[in-house]
Write a protein that holds these residues in place. Structure first.
Motif, PDB file in Angstrom:
ATOM      1  N   HIS A 166     -27.663  42.216  15.568  1.00 16.98           N
ATOM      2  CA  HIS A 166     -29.081  42.089  15.940  1.00 16.98           C
ATOM      3  C   HIS A 166     -29.924  42.884  14.947  1.00 16.98           C
ATOM      4  O   HIS A 166     -29.398  43.751  14.231  1.00 16.98           O
ATOM      5  CB  HIS A 166     -29.316  42.578  17.373  1.00 16.98           C
ATOM      6  CG  HIS A 166     -29.367  44.080  17.484  1.00 16.98           C
ATOM      7  ND1 HIS A 166     -28.265  44.875  17.286  1.00 16.98           N
ATOM      8  CD2 HIS A 166     -30.389  44.918  17.754  1.00 16.98           C
ATOM      9  CE1 HIS A 166     -28.610  46.148  17.440  1.00 16.98           C
ATOM     10  NE2 HIS A 166     -29.895  46.196  17.717  1.00 16.98           N
ATOM     11  N   GLY A 167     -31.212  42.580  14.899  1.00 17.99           N
ATOM     12  CA  GLY A 167     -32.128  43.326  14.020  1.00 17.99           C
ATOM     13  C   GLY A 167     -31.864  43.029  12.556  1.00 17.99           C
ATOM     14  O   GLY A 167     -32.344  42.043  12.015  1.00 17.99           O
ATOM     15  N   VAL A 168     -31.083  43.904  11.920  1.00 14.56           N
ATOM     16  CA  VAL A 168     -30.786  43.738  10.495  1.00 14.56           C
ATOM     17  C   VAL A 168     -29.302  43.985  10.251  1.00 14.56           C
ATOM     18  O   VAL A 168     -28.721  44.906  10.821  1.00 14.56           O
ATOM     19  CB  VAL A 168     -31.611  44.735   9.636  1.00 14.56           C
ATOM     20  CG1 VAL A 168     -31.242  44.631   8.160  1.00 14.56           C
ATOM     21  CG2 VAL A 168     -33.112  44.535   9.808  1.00 14.56           C
ATOM     22  N   ALA A 169     -28.700  43.140   9.432  1.00 17.64           N
ATOM     23  CA  ALA A 169     -27.370  43.435   8.884  1.00 17.64           C
ATOM     24  C   ALA A 169     -27.529  43.287   7.380  1.00 17.64           C
ATOM     25  O   ALA A 169     -27.583  42.174   6.854  1.00 17.64           O
ATOM     26  CB  ALA A 169     -26.323  42.467   9.415  1.00 17.64           C
ATOM     27  N   ALA A 170     -27.659  44.429   6.700  1.00 19.11           N
ATOM     28  CA  ALA A 170     -27.953  44.374   5.266  1.00 19.11           C
ATOM     29  C   ALA A 170     -26.901  45.146   4.487  1.00 19.11           C
ATOM     30  O   ALA A 170     -26.408  46.182   4.954  1.00 19.11           O
ATOM     31  CB  ALA A 170     -29.335  44.957   4.988  1.00 19.11           C
ATOM     32  N   GLY A 171     -26.590  44.643   3.302  1.00 20.96           N
ATOM     33  CA  GLY A 171     -25.667  45.338   2.413  1.00 20.96           C
ATOM     34  C   GLY A 171     -24.345  45.590   3.105  1.00 20.96           C
ATOM     35  O   GLY A 171     -23.744  44.692   3.718  1.00 20.96           O
ATOM     36  N   GLY A 172     -23.920  46.858   3.060  1.00 23.40           N
ATOM     37  CA  GLY A 172     -22.672  47.238   3.708  1.00 23.40           C
ATOM     38  C   GLY A 172     -22.653  46.838   5.185  1.00 23.40           C
ATOM     39  O   GLY A 172     -21.590  46.570   5.746  1.00 23.40           O
ATOM     40  N   GLY A 173     -23.832  46.781   5.803  1.00 24.85           N
ATOM     41  CA  GLY A 173     -23.917  46.360   7.209  1.00 24.85           C
ATOM     42  C   GLY A 173     -23.426  44.939   7.381  1.00 24.85           C
ATOM     43  O   GLY A 173     -22.656  44.633   8.305  1.00 24.85           O
ATOM     44  N   LEU A 174     -23.838  44.071   6.473  1.00 24.60           N
ATOM     45  CA  LEU A 174     -23.359  42.688   6.564  1.00 24.60           C
ATOM     46  C   LEU A 174     -21.882  42.619   6.157  1.00 24.60           C
ATOM     47  O   LEU A 174     -21.101  41.862   6.742  1.00 24.60           O
ATOM     48  CB  LEU A 174     -24.210  41.758   5.677  1.00 24.60           C
ATOM     49  CG  LEU A 174     -23.825  40.284   5.720  1.00 24.60           C
ATOM     50  CD1 LEU A 174     -23.843  39.737   7.150  1.00 24.60           C
ATOM     51  CD2 LEU A 174     -24.772  39.436   4.859  1.00 24.60           C
ATOM     52  N   GLU A 175     -21.517  43.427   5.188  1.00 28.80           N
ATOM     53  CA  GLU A 175     -20.105  43.421   4.759  1.00 28.80           C
ATOM     54  C   GLU A 175     -19.184  43.835   5.910  1.00 28.80           C
ATOM     55  O   GLU A 175     -18.084  43.303   6.064  1.00 28.80           O
ATOM     56  CB  GLU A 175     -19.923  44.340   3.543  1.00 28.80           C
ATOM     57  CG  GLU A 175     -20.640  43.787   2.315  1.00 28.80           C
ATOM     58  CD  GLU A 175     -20.601  44.747   1.148  1.00 28.80           C
ATOM     59  OE1 GLU A 175     -21.290  45.787   1.219  1.00 28.80           O
ATOM     60  OE2 GLU A 175     -19.893  44.476   0.174  1.00 28.80           O
ATOM     61  N   VAL A 176     -19.663  44.789   6.719  1.00 25.01           N
ATOM     62  CA  VAL A 176     -18.904  45.190   7.909  1.00 25.01           C
ATOM     63  C   VAL A 176     -18.723  43.974   8.823  1.00 25.01           C
ATOM     64  O   VAL A 176     -17.635  43.711   9.351  1.00 25.01           O
ATOM     65  CB  VAL A 176     -19.650  46.341   8.639  1.00 25.01           C
ATOM     66  CG1 VAL A 176     -19.185  46.478  10.077  1.00 25.01           C
ATOM     67  CG2 VAL A 176     -19.440  47.655   7.891  1.00 25.01           C
ATOM     68  N   ALA A 177     -19.794  43.204   8.985  1.00 21.38           N
ATOM     69  CA  ALA A 177     -19.724  42.024   9.860  1.00 21.38           C
ATOM     70  C   ALA A 177     -18.832  40.936   9.256  1.00 21.38           C
ATOM     71  O   ALA A 177     -18.134  40.220   9.977  1.00 21.38           O
ATOM     72  CB  ALA A 177     -21.123  41.488  10.110  1.00 21.38           C
ATOM     73  N   LEU A 178     -18.841  40.831   7.917  1.00 22.55           N
ATOM     74  CA  LEU A 178     -18.013  39.795   7.279  1.00 22.55           C
ATOM     75  C   LEU A 178     -16.523  40.117   7.410  1.00 22.55           C
ATOM     76  O   LEU A 178     -15.676  39.223   7.306  1.00 22.55           O
ATOM     77  CB  LEU A 178     -18.377  39.643   5.791  1.00 22.55           C
ATOM     78  CG  LEU A 178     -19.807  39.185   5.465  1.00 22.55           C
ATOM     79  CD1 LEU A 178     -19.989  39.023   3.964  1.00 22.55           C
ATOM     80  CD2 LEU A 178     -20.184  37.906   6.184  1.00 22.55           C
ATOM     81  N   GLY A 179     -16.227  41.391   7.649  1.00 24.30           N
ATOM     82  CA  GLY A 179     -14.837  41.786   7.864  1.00 24.30           C
ATOM     83  C   GLY A 179     -14.357  41.472   9.283  1.00 24.30           C
ATOM     84  O   GLY A 179     -13.161  41.493   9.552  1.00 24.30           O
TER      85      GLY A 179
END
Ligand code: CAA
Length: 698
Positions: A97-110
């Motif tokens: 939710h909100g923002v998944a940016a940079g390492g945040g999105l990479e965490v989600a892609l894992g």
């Protein structure tokens, strides 16, 4: 405060990253995540894991402040952490939710499955920080979204909506309500199905695109050449995505890590980190009492419907704020409104604005010929002719017609805001809001604080800047404020350089190669040479100083006003905007040098750069010393957002620190002796240089 909050719903464990305000993935969060995943892996009662973010967002990625520092040795770096949980045998669902940016999105892609809430923004903005997605993003994104999409997302750094992310396959499911509920439901489904973890690192289907198109990467590099000019990170990013298509995943990650390590401590990355924090620091006004609240702005007025006024009206309409535009003559008003309509229509034609959005924006703009129409406005911005008497008359009228407490702002670029304020009985409500042309495009807004501007007035325009999509920089009153006062130094030296031996195309090339969007002569042709000519005519020549307008005046006397007349410092052919060096201009320049008694000499590129930029920095130092700018980094923000100074050099003051203030001071001393008193080194800069310091320490 626990860096990871744990909850349990049946067989599903929930891990929430908890590091306000943006859940930056600093060492404490990584450590807590690693330990939590290890414990959950060993807990047989846990069949699936939901990974989420506490507070405003999922995660804005690596903690940028940690770059350049040594992390604790026992805490896993992000790539290793992600790799570890991706390889767990229990399904992991990211609830974003909100923002998944940079390492945040990479965490989600894992994770093995991704659910996103409404109004979520996702992306890999690392290139905007001079680095690249260094936690497997360059390897997983092409495997998930395809090679071209990954390249485009990583090189642009743009954040996309959850809807676009769904379309691109980056998220699997959208949810209107609580994403954690939806993620738990998805996890339970996966448990029931006995589905094996779907690891993006093991996918290869989307990589085929590159095999089918052997020129894909070269074509992409060619296409990005203009926007990536002067930078390393975009090219390193492309190399990493290319590696994803040629190397096994584990090797690709190593390759990415090496490229990341090459970038992260380079000047480009330092400069862009500086710009990132400078843009946030600029909103903080140290002497404003913390409880100061800005006034509510629900309606606005603009005086003048010329290029500036019309552009400013669009800025308000674009932000959804109703705006009344006043122009005394009906014909001029209609013409101005028509220009606005055409501007919007052109954007619609380019497919960048929907017709109904244009209609609603036009619907927010009302024309009037009488200032009485501004009686209800919360803020009025005067964008009339640049003449003190004209402005004072307008402000005296505004004082009569505007409601008490309305903010009365002037868009003047040179005039004394205090004198304008003196025409009213309420100088505390008066402030400068200096927009840059075209106002609806340029991000910079210099908010000029008058001697009597109240804290509320300042807070109002600073908050409004953000609402209008601008970067507001608070500056003090002086001729030209921060941006134009410094620009003046730069333009003057450009003129002197061509009197002494350089040609416009030489100066423009050096400045362009430095990274500016364009050089001073191309810029003058674009803006119109007649504007400065009129100002010079009004001011007259200086008595005891070298005059920098000799050639510029001659150019204007020939009717060469720039692109709009088909000729200026350059010639233009067939309506094309490409500047072509003109032998007639060269002849004129040579003749002028002879008339001035100057023997033309060969001028090196280095001298051009130093003569144009060191005096600009020097003036910045004087501005800082006088308190016209609050911080050196504010000056950098002005130049990056208002004048096309390359962001990857951080801004003129940051750049000056990378050159060394001792070097610049020594050059200014030389220029001072050789050229004249206008080159006198700033005492602040000289002192910092002597102490071995930079503007960052000022
Ligand atoms: N690290 C450290 N601090 C951060 C941060 C980060 N990644 N992101 C934001 N902050 C800080 C800001 O400096 C600001 O601090 P102050 O209040 O002290 O000024 C605070 O968090 C709030 O940020 P914003 O004012 O920007 O909040 P916003 O709501 O307007 O915007 C945002 C939120 C869109 C997430 C924006 O903050 C943003 O774009 N952040 C950076 C995102 C980014 O570039 N991430 C990539 C990091 S690099 C990486 O992850 C490398 C890798 O591959 C491992």
């Amino acid at each position: 405060m626990s860096a990871v909050i744990q909850e349990r719903r049946g067989a599903v464990a929930i891990l929430k990253m908890n590091n306000p305000p943006v859940n930056g993935l600093g060492a404490t969060v990584r450590d807590a995540l690693a330990k939590a995943f290890d414990a959950l892996a060993a807990d047989d009662s846990v069949k699936a894991i939901v990974l989420a973010g506490e507070g405003r967002m999922f995660s804005a990625g690596a903690d940028i402040r940690e770059f350049g520092t040594t992390p604790p040795p026992d805490v896993p770096a992000l790539p290793r952490l992600i790799d570890r949980y991706e390889h767990l045998d229990k399904p992991i669902v990211a609830a974003i939710h909100g923002v998944a940016a940079g390492g945040g999105l990479e965490v989600a892609l894992g994770a093995h499955y991704r659910v996103a809430a409404a109004k979520t923004r996702l992306g890999l903005p690392e290139v905007t920080l001079g680095i690249l997605p260094g936690a497997g993003g360059t390897q997983r994104m092409p495997r998930i979204a395809g090679v071209t999409t990954a390249l485009e997302l990583i090189v642009s750094g743009r954040l996309i909506s959850e809807k676009e992310a769904l379309k691109l396959g980056i998220v699997d499911e959208l949810v209107d309500g609580d994403p954690i509920d939806a993620a738990v439901a998805a996890a339970e489904r996966l448990i029931a199905e006995g589905a094996p973890p779907r690891r993006s690192s093991e996918r290869t289907d989307r990589l085929a695109e590159a095999k089918d198109n052997p020129t894909l990467f070269d074509d992409f590099r060619k296409g990005m050449a203009k926007r990536a000019r002067g930078m390393n990170a975009p090219y390193a990013s492309v190399r990493c995505v290319e590696a994803a298509t040629t190397l096994p995943f584990a090797e690709g990650v190593k390759f990415e890590r090496a490229e990341f390590a090459n970038l992260v401590n380079e000047v480009e990355a330092q400069a862009m980190r500086h710009a990132f924090f400078a843009e946030r620091e600029v909103a903080k006004i140290p002497d404003l009492p913390p409880e100061t609240k800005g006034k509510t702005v629900t309606s606005a007025g603009v005086i003048g419907c010329g290029t500036m006024g019309g552009g400013i009206a669009m800025v308000f309409a674009n932000a959804g704020i109703p705006v009344t535009v006043v122009e005394a003559e009906r014909e001029r008003l209609d013409a101005g409104l028509e220009v606005i309509r055409k501007n919007y229509a052109a954007t619609v034609a380019k497919g960048r604005l929907a017709q109904d959005a244009m209609d609603s924006r036009m619907g927010l703009i009302t024309g009037a010929t009488d200032m009485a129409a501004l009686s209800g406005a919360d803020i009025v911005i005067e964008a009339a002719f640049e003449d003190m008497q004209v402005k004072k008359d307008i402000f005296a009228t505004l004082d009569q017609v505007c409601k008490p407490g309305a903010v009365l702002a002037t868009n003047t670029s040179t005039l004394d805001v205090n004198e304008i304020a003196s025409a009213t009985s309420r100088p505390e409500d008066v402030v400068g809001t200096h927009f840059f042309s075209p106002a609806n495009v340029m991000k910079l807004l210099e908010n000029v604080r008058g001697a009597k501007s109240s804290p509320e007035t300042i807070a109002t325009v600073m908050a409004l800047s953000k609402r209008l999509g601008k970067v507001g920089v608070l500056v003090g009153v002086c001729h030209g404020f921060v941006g134009n006062r410094m620009l003046h130094q730069y333009l003057r030296e450009a003129m002197f350089l061509i009197e002494e031996g350089a040609l416009p195309q030489d100066v423009d090339r050096v400045i362009y190669d430095f990274g500016f969007a364009m050089g001073p002569f191309t810029m003058a042709d674009l803006a119109g040479n007649d504007v400065g000519w009129r100002v010079r005519q009004a001011q007259g020549r200086p008595n005891n100083r070298r005059y920098s307008g000799t050639i510029a005046d001659a150019i204007c006397e020939m009717g060469r006003f720039g692109q709009k007349t088909g000729a200026g410092w350059y010639k233009y052919q067939g309506g094309d905007r490409t500047p072509i060096p003109d032998p007639d201009v060269e002849a004129l320049i040579e003749k002028t040098s002879a008339d001035l008694g100057i023997t033309r000499r060969a001028i090196s590129d280095q001298e051009i750069l130093e003569r144009c930029l060191y005096p600009l920095v020097n003036e910045g130092a004087k501005i800082l010393d006088e308190g016209i700018a609050l911080r050196a980094s504010d000056i950098d923000v002005v130049w990056v957002h208002g004048y096309g100074f390359p962001r990857y050099r951080g801004g003129p003051m940051f750049w000056a620190d990378t050159v060394g203030l001792d070097t610049i001071t020594a050059a200014m001393k030389r220029f001072h002796a050789e050229h004249g008193d206008w080159m006198e080194p700033s005492p602040l800069m000289a002192r910092l240089a002597e102490e071995g310091k930079g503007f960052k320490d000022a």
